[in-house]
Design a protein around this motif. Structure first.
Motif, mmCIF file in Angstrom:
data_model
loop_
_atom_site.group_PDB
_atom_site.id
_atom_site.type_symbol
_atom_site.label_atom_id
_atom_site.label_comp_id
_atom_site.label_asym_id
_atom_site.label_seq_id
_atom_site.Cartn_x
_atom_site.Cartn_y
_atom_site.Cartn_z
ATOM 1 N N LEU A 54 -9.711 -18.805 -2.896
ATOM 2 C CA LEU A 54 -9.386 -20.009 -3.662
ATOM 3 C C LEU A 54 -8.008 -19.792 -4.267
ATOM 4 N N GLN B 184 -5.715 -20.234 -7.333
ATOM 5 C CA GLN B 184 -5.876 -20.435 -8.768
ATOM 6 C C GLN B 184 -4.539 -20.837 -9.372
ATOM 7 N N PRO B 185 -4.508 -21.926 -10.133
ATOM 8 C CA PRO B 185 -3.248 -22.330 -10.765
ATOM 9 C C PRO B 185 -2.756 -21.259 -11.739
ATOM 10 N N ARG C 83 -3.058 -28.283 -10.713
ATOM 11 C CA ARG C 83 -4.340 -27.969 -11.360
ATOM 12 C C ARG C 83 -5.457 -28.888 -10.869
ATOM 13 N N ALA D 36 -6.391 -27.913 -7.250
ATOM 14 C CA ALA D 36 -7.166 -26.673 -7.234
ATOM 15 C C ALA D 36 -8.610 -26.928 -7.659
ATOM 16 N N ALA D 37 -8.803 -27.789 -8.644
ATOM 17 C CA ALA D 37 -10.161 -28.137 -9.090
ATOM 18 C C ALA D 37 -10.923 -28.862 -7.982
ATOM 19 N N GLU E 218 -11.871 -26.235 -5.357
ATOM 20 C CA GLU E 218 -12.944 -25.383 -5.873
ATOM 21 C C GLU E 218 -14.281 -26.101 -5.821
ATOM 22 N N LYS F 100 -17.874 -24.991 -3.974
ATOM 23 C CA LYS F 100 -18.842 -24.563 -4.993
ATOM 24 C C LYS F 100 -20.196 -24.161 -4.416
#
Length: 170
Positions: A141, A143-144, A153, A156-157, A160, A164
């Protein structure tokens, strides 16, 4: 001629591509790893037009991947030597070589990578330096970091969230 610049994008991949340039640059670096240093050697090895080679070498020098060193004053002549920054691209070329060998050579093997000591064939594998775990798409993943924009951001969310419920590989 490429007009889009990626040097100011937040993505390190985009910045790296901007630094390297286009395909001639990677081939010049490949030949530099194999011992080419002089303009004529690069031109002969690659069959590249002189004006293109001049531009590509300048780009690689300006971006700190090659260093220009004089080897003759009369007439003025230079050779191009890999910098530490340029040398760090070697694993990238190894992985590209392996990928190309697997997917783009249906006619068979023209050249392969072997271990200098044993002569055994080499195949690349990207692993984490600390855990020695293979780095694969289903393990990573992005990551910011502290200076990431809101757009990065949010992206990236989203990514993710997609991963999940996917179990990690064994």
């Amino acid at each position: 001629m490429r007009t889009t610049r990626f040097a100011t994008m937040e993505c390190p991949t985009a910045r790296a591509l901007d630094c390297i340039g286009e395909s001639w640059s990677m081939l010049i670096l490949r030949d530099a790893f194999q011992g080419c240093r002089r303009f004529d050697d690069f031109q002969q090895s690659l069959g590249i037009p002189a004006n293109t080679l001049t531009r590509r070498l300048k780009h690689l020098v300006d971006n700190g991947l090659l260093q220009k060193q004089a080897y003759s004053e009369r007439p003025p002549r230079h050779e191009y030597v890999l910098t530490p920054k340029g040398q760090e691209l070697f694993p990238v070329l190894v992985v590209l070589f392996d990928w190309g060998s697997r997917h783009l050579t249906p006619e068979g093997t023209a050249v392969s990578q072997i271990d200098r000591g044993s002569g055994a064939p080499l195949q690349s594998m990207v692993v984490d330096r600390h855990t020695r775990t293979p780095i694969t798409v289903d393990r990573v993943l992005l990551q910011p970091g502290p200076v990431a924009s809101e757009q990065v951001r949010q992206r990236a969310a989203q990514v993710e969230a997609l991963w999940k419920d996917v179990p990690l590989p064994e």
